[in-house]
Enzyme design. Structure first.
Site, mmCIF file in Angstrom:
data_model
loop_
_atom_site.group_PDB
_atom_site.id
_atom_site.type_symbol
_atom_site.label_atom_id
_atom_site.label_comp_id
_atom_site.label_asym_id
_atom_site.label_seq_id
_atom_site.Cartn_x
_atom_site.Cartn_y
_atom_site.Cartn_z
ATOM 1 N N CYS A 56 93.467 -29.971 28.191
ATOM 2 C CA CYS A 56 94.692 -30.448 28.367
ATOM 3 C C CYS A 56 94.920 -31.965 28.438
ATOM 4 O O CYS A 56 93.932 -32.572 29.153
ATOM 5 C CB CYS A 56 95.124 -29.746 29.601
ATOM 6 S SG CYS A 56 97.132 -30.248 29.837
ATOM 7 N N CYS A 60 96.829 -34.104 35.798
ATOM 8 C CA CYS A 60 97.245 -33.739 37.037
ATOM 9 C C CYS A 60 95.936 -33.370 38.008
ATOM 10 O O CYS A 60 94.740 -32.885 37.588
ATOM 11 C CB CYS A 60 97.605 -32.045 37.056
ATOM 12 S SG CYS A 60 98.942 -31.859 35.775
ATOM 13 N N CYS A 63 93.568 -30.331 38.626
ATOM 14 C CA CYS A 63 93.655 -29.311 37.890
ATOM 15 C C CYS A 63 92.233 -29.450 36.984
ATOM 16 O O CYS A 63 91.839 -30.372 36.257
ATOM 17 C CB CYS A 63 94.682 -29.391 36.566
ATOM 18 S SG CYS A 63 94.527 -28.089 35.489
ATOM 19 N N CYS A 100 100.924 -12.522 34.135
ATOM 20 C CA CYS A 100 101.440 -13.941 33.783
ATOM 21 C C CYS A 100 100.432 -14.523 32.841
ATOM 22 O O CYS A 100 99.053 -14.542 33.088
ATOM 23 C CB CYS A 100 101.337 -14.628 35.165
ATOM 24 S SG CYS A 100 102.332 -13.733 36.565
ATOM 25 N N CYS A 131 105.361 -12.866 32.457
ATOM 26 C CA CYS A 131 105.647 -14.398 32.740
ATOM 27 C C CYS A 131 104.687 -15.275 32.213
ATOM 28 O O CYS A 131 103.789 -14.825 31.643
ATOM 29 C CB CYS A 131 105.248 -14.399 34.343
ATOM 30 S SG CYS A 131 105.436 -16.035 35.071
ATOM 31 N N CYS A 191 109.923 -19.019 37.960
ATOM 32 C CA CYS A 191 108.931 -18.964 38.837
ATOM 33 C C CYS A 191 108.571 -20.408 39.144
ATOM 34 O O CYS A 191 108.104 -21.162 38.371
ATOM 35 C CB CYS A 191 107.946 -18.130 38.371
ATOM 36 S SG CYS A 191 106.486 -18.294 39.463
ATOM 37 N N ARG A 263 105.249 -16.029 46.869
ATOM 38 C CA ARG A 263 104.026 -15.907 46.428
ATOM 39 C C ARG A 263 103.097 -16.728 47.130
ATOM 40 O O ARG A 263 102.867 -17.739 47.066
ATOM 41 C CB ARG A 263 103.906 -15.736 44.838
ATOM 42 C CG ARG A 263 102.330 -15.360 44.332
ATOM 43 C CD ARG A 263 101.971 -15.088 43.123
ATOM 44 N NE ARG A 263 103.232 -14.563 42.287
ATOM 45 C CZ ARG A 263 103.774 -14.748 41.152
ATOM 46 N NH1 ARG A 263 103.603 -15.929 40.569
ATOM 47 N NH2 ARG A 263 104.662 -13.940 40.799
#
Ligand code: SAM
Ligand code: DTB
Ligand code: SF4
Length: 347
Positions: A56, A60, A63, A100, A131, A191, A263
């Protein structure tokens, strides 16, 4: 109280005051709110799959999938429809009601969305809720996914607006808010939550929850992740959060967003069962189930089945539009006949 009557005008001071309540007082208020809107013994069970891993371009700080960090995550292309369907089928068989799918994209290309839409339709046809979390979306991309049968889109605000720039430098908070608007306008359920334990202050944890609660609609699902520290990411080595502070965060989320599913998300593998039990009491009513999150570990299935038995929890059943109810395999395997009586008779 009708959903329309829920507040969307929380001040930071009001949210901070909830965090500062004596622990037992806070849990009492959160649990009372929880019972008023939910079955306190039912927990919604989702399984995650990384359908496009690593590589990616974003930065972040938490991550493991950011290409620029050396975390050992191997970049992989988007999985085929058949491969995802096989994993979704296995998740359904193991007792999940929602599947998900995560992709390590900053924002998918239109041709990626067309492929994911095909995957979503195939997973939906298995009778699972769907999701996806694919990064930033345009309005038309959100509509394409909705038409394909997507139920929820996960897009986290991650932290308070004023702390965001210390964690992520390749996009703005407003970019996230814009995608959330596209999701709502397409008629997808939202979400949206965040991560705690990234070195933020309590006021900033309050700021995340304040921002979530003051969105035009409360997200239907609010994932509260505890930072999973991965070697090679900038946040590896951050001082761990006091587990009771994590429980407080769940409790405040429950009070601010009474009807949402909260969650207990990433970080359960590093958490004591007793802390998880406190989270369920404080208002958490959803988990990720299955040995893996996206690239990191999650408690194994046997451990979670035992935890559900020990706490007398049962998976939330999902009534589909067609009127059928998902087989409650988690409970069936855990409790014999599936009636929740704990006998050893076969179903
Ligand atoms: N790339 C897309 C995006 O960022 O929206 C989708 C995938 S991204 C991995 C989904 C979410 O996972 C992030 O928003 C973040 O909240 C969560 N996440 C990622 N790494 C994490 C970690 N180490 N610990 C806890 N949560 C994490
Ligand atoms: C969310 O809020 N947490 C999940 C899901 N939404 C996509 C992701 C957690 C990722 C944890 C790190 C990993 O496994 O790579
Ligand atoms: Fe990329 Fe999402 Fe990871 Fe950020 S959280 S680096 S956008 S995969």
């Amino acid at each position: 109280m009708s959903v329309a009557a829920f507040r969307h005008d929380w001040t930071r001071d009001e949210v901070a005051a909830l965090f500062a309540l004596p622990f037992n007082e806070l849990l009492h208020r959160a649990h009372s709110e929880h019972r008023a809107h939910h079955d306190p013994n039912a927990v919604q069970v989702s399984t995650l799959l990384s359908i496009k891993t690593g590589g990616c371009p974003e930065d972040c700080g938490y991550c493991p999938q950011a290409a620029r960090y050396h975390t050992g995550v191997k970049a992989e292309k988007l999985m085929s429809v058949d491969a995802v369907v096989a994993r979704a089928q296995a998740a359904k068989h193991a007792g999940a009601s929602r599947f998900c799918m995560g992709a390590a994209w900053r924002s998918p290309k239109d041709r990626d969305v067309v492929k994911v839409a095909e995957i979503v339709s195939a997973v939906k046809a298995l009778g699972l809720e769907t999701c996806a979390t694919l990064g930033m979306l345009t309005d038309t991309q959100a509509q394409t996914l909705k038409h394909a049968g997507l139920d929820y889109y996960n897009h986290n605000l991650d932290t308070a607006p004023e702390f965001y720039g210390e964690i992520i430098h390749t996009r703005e908070y407003q970019d996230r808010l814009d995608t959330l608007e596209h999701i709502r306008e397409a008629g997808l359920k939202t979400c949206c939550g965040g991560i705690v334990g990234m070195g933020e202050t309590r006021t900033q944890r309050a700021g995340l929850l304040q921002t979530l609660a003051n969105l035009p609609e409360h997200p239907q699902s609010v994932p509260i992740n505890q930072l999973v520290q991965v070697e090679g990411t900038p946040l590896h080595g951050t001082e761990a959060l006091d587990p009771f502070e994590f429980v407080r965060t769940i409790a405040v989320a429950r009070i601010l967003m009474p009807a949402s599913m909260v969650r207990l998300s990433a970080g359960r593998q590093e958490m004591d069962d007793a802390v998880q039990a406190l989270c369920f009491f404080a208002g958490a009513n959803s988990i990720f189930y299955g040995e893996k999150l996206l690239t990191t570990g999650n408690p194994d299935v046997e451990h979670d089945r035992a935890l559900f038995r020990r706490l007398d929890l049962h998976p939330l059943e999902v009534i589909e539009e067609a009127g059928t109810v998902h087989a409650d395999i988690l409970e069936t395997e855990a409790n014999g006949c599936g009636q929740g009586c704990g006998c050893s008779a076969a179903a």
